[in-house]
Design a protein around this motif. Structure first.
Motif, PDB file in Angstrom:
ATOM      1  N   ILE A  90      62.221  -5.519 -26.504  1.00 29.54           N
ATOM      2  CA  ILE A  90      61.119  -6.374 -27.043  1.00 29.54           C
ATOM      3  C   ILE A  90      61.846  -6.606 -28.425  1.00 29.54           C
ATOM      4  N   ALA A  91      62.727  -5.848 -29.046  1.00 31.57           N
ATOM      5  CA  ALA A  91      63.261  -6.320 -30.219  1.00 31.57           C
ATOM      6  C   ALA A  91      64.351  -6.966 -30.030  1.00 31.57           C
ATOM      7  N   GLU A  92      65.171  -6.887 -29.045  1.00 29.93           N
ATOM      8  CA  GLU A  92      66.382  -7.720 -28.519  1.00 29.93           C
ATOM      9  C   GLU A  92      65.756  -8.947 -28.429  1.00 29.93           C
ATOM     10  N   LEU A  93      64.606  -9.225 -27.710  1.00 32.04           N
ATOM     11  CA  LEU A  93      64.100 -10.707 -27.249  1.00 32.04           C
ATOM     12  C   LEU A  93      63.777 -11.206 -28.879  1.00 32.04           C
ATOM     13  N   SER A  94      63.180 -10.455 -29.630  1.00 31.32           N
ATOM     14  CA  SER A  94      62.623 -11.047 -30.907  1.00 31.32           C
ATOM     15  C   SER A  94      63.580 -11.235 -31.702  1.00 31.32           C
ATOM     16  N   LEU A  95      64.793 -10.777 -31.732  1.00 33.23           N
ATOM     17  CA  LEU A  95      66.153 -11.199 -32.653  1.00 33.23           C
ATOM     18  C   LEU A  95      66.587 -12.516 -31.804  1.00 33.23           C
ATOM     19  N   ILE A  96      66.621 -12.678 -30.586  1.00 35.26           N
ATOM     20  CA  ILE A  96      67.016 -13.871 -29.880  1.00 35.26           C
ATOM     21  C   ILE A  96      65.965 -15.024 -30.324  1.00 35.26           C
ATOM     22  N   ASP A  97      64.816 -14.745 -30.254  1.00 32.71           N
ATOM     23  CA  ASP A  97      63.700 -15.648 -30.785  1.00 32.71           C
ATOM     24  C   ASP A  97      63.838 -16.242 -32.262  1.00 32.71           C
ATOM     25  N   ALA A  98      64.312 -15.343 -33.217  1.00 32.71           N
ATOM     26  CA  ALA A  98      64.466 -15.581 -34.347  1.00 32.71           C
ATOM     27  C   ALA A  98      65.676 -16.427 -34.441  1.00 32.71           C
ATOM     28  N   LEU A  99      66.894 -16.247 -33.811  1.00 29.01           N
ATOM     29  CA  LEU A  99      67.990 -16.788 -33.713  1.00 29.01           C
ATOM     30  C   LEU A  99      67.909 -18.305 -33.375  1.00 29.01           C
ATOM     31  N   PHE A 100      67.079 -18.500 -32.257  1.00 32.71           N
ATOM     32  CA  PHE A 100      66.860 -19.522 -31.643  1.00 32.71           C
ATOM     33  C   PHE A 100      65.884 -20.639 -32.618  1.00 32.71           C
ATOM     34  N   THR A 101      64.881 -20.202 -33.284  1.00 28.97           N
ATOM     35  CA  THR A 101      64.054 -20.788 -34.147  1.00 28.97           C
ATOM     36  C   THR A 101      64.897 -21.147 -35.171  1.00 28.97           C
TER      37      THR A 101
END
Length: 282
Positions: A245-256
């Motif tokens: 869940i943290a890895e997915l959130s990091l990727i979400d942040a990078l994408f945004t």
């Protein structure tokens, strides 16, 4: 690294530590407020270890030295995280198990948020925006995270790829150039398949970003930039599962951030994707 939460980093690195280092970790986790007022030689005397062992422990968990660790722990003691973690037991009802899983995920996200390094995020975004091609790599459970990253970034209008099979990953890595960027995802930072890919990328001079749970892992040492997660293991659930869940959130942040930096180009790419997907709706 110096601004990160001390207790969260120690918990995240715990399973990679040696026996003496785990003794030091236990000592700090049980009484962090004492460390703030103790010198390194006092800690060493209390635990009957050499000062150099304490110093190496500080470096193993991601700090330059004992003083940097004390500063991070001082922040923890002043504004401690509520300990919302509870072990799941055989006696728990399905609802209680679900509540504990949600609580564990919340804690993983909060601990990871506390160790986010702005400079590393900025550098990662800059690398992604300047890349001719971006490729995401992961093995096992991390391959699913890599595929999710591809699914997000393909909307950006940037040239992105991902391969899930290890041989294809090596083949693809061998074709990347100094104009490209690779994102390698590994909870342990010690997956042989991912490390093999990282070595090929290094030989090719490809810039690399690691997403991992351990600051002192083989993967973080091989990559140009590292973004870290924090998670804890329970009896029925490995820390690798909690870290997703943290890895997915990091990727979400990078994408945004990437999409915001791309401005109108990003909006146009997203609109093209939405129009294409709309053809699949009845």
């Amino acid at each position: 690294m110096e601004s990160m939460n001390g207790l969260a980093r120690i918990r995240g690195a715990y399973t990679t530590l040696g026996k003496k280092e785990q003794r030091i970790a236990d000592y700090i986790l049980k009484q962090p407020e004492r460390i703030i007022h103790h010198t390194i030689n006092q800690v060493a005397d209390d635990l009957d270890v050499a000062e150099s062992t304490v110093f190496r422990f500080c470096q193993r968990v991601g700090f330059k030295g004992y003083q940097a660790l004390k500063i991070a722990l001082a922040t923890d003691v002043v504004a401690p995280l509520q300990d919302i973690h509870e072990d799941i037991s055989q006696e728990d009802t399905p609802l209680e198990i679900a509540e504990k899983i949600f609580t564990s995920n919340v804690k993983t996200l909060e601990a990871t948020r506390q160790i986010l390094d702005g400079a590393s995020l900025d550098k990662s975004v800059a690398l992604l925006l300047s890349a001719r091609r971006i490729e995401f790599f992961g093995s096992g459970g991390s391959a699913v995270i890599a595929l999710d990253a591809y699914h997000k970034f393909v909307r950006s209008g940037l040239f992105v790829t991902a391969n899930l099979e290890s041989h294809m990953q090596l083949m693809s890595a061998s074709q990347l150039t100094t104009d490209d960027v690779a994102v390698l995802i590994s909870h342990s930072g010690a997956s042989k398949d991912t490390l093999d890919v990282a070595k090929v990328l290094n030989e090719r001079g490809v810039l690399t970003i690691a997403i991992t749970n351990y600051a002192k892992s083989p993967l973080s040492k091989l990559c140009d930039v590292a973004l870290y997660t924090v998670s804890q293991e329970t009896e029925f659930r490995s820390e690798a599962l909690a870290s997703r869940i943290a890895e997915l959130s990091l990727i979400d942040a990078l994408f945004t951030v990437v999409m915001m930096r791309r401005g109108e180009e990003g909006r146009e790419s997203l609109q093209k994707m939405r129009e294409a997907i709309s053809l699949r709706r009845m």
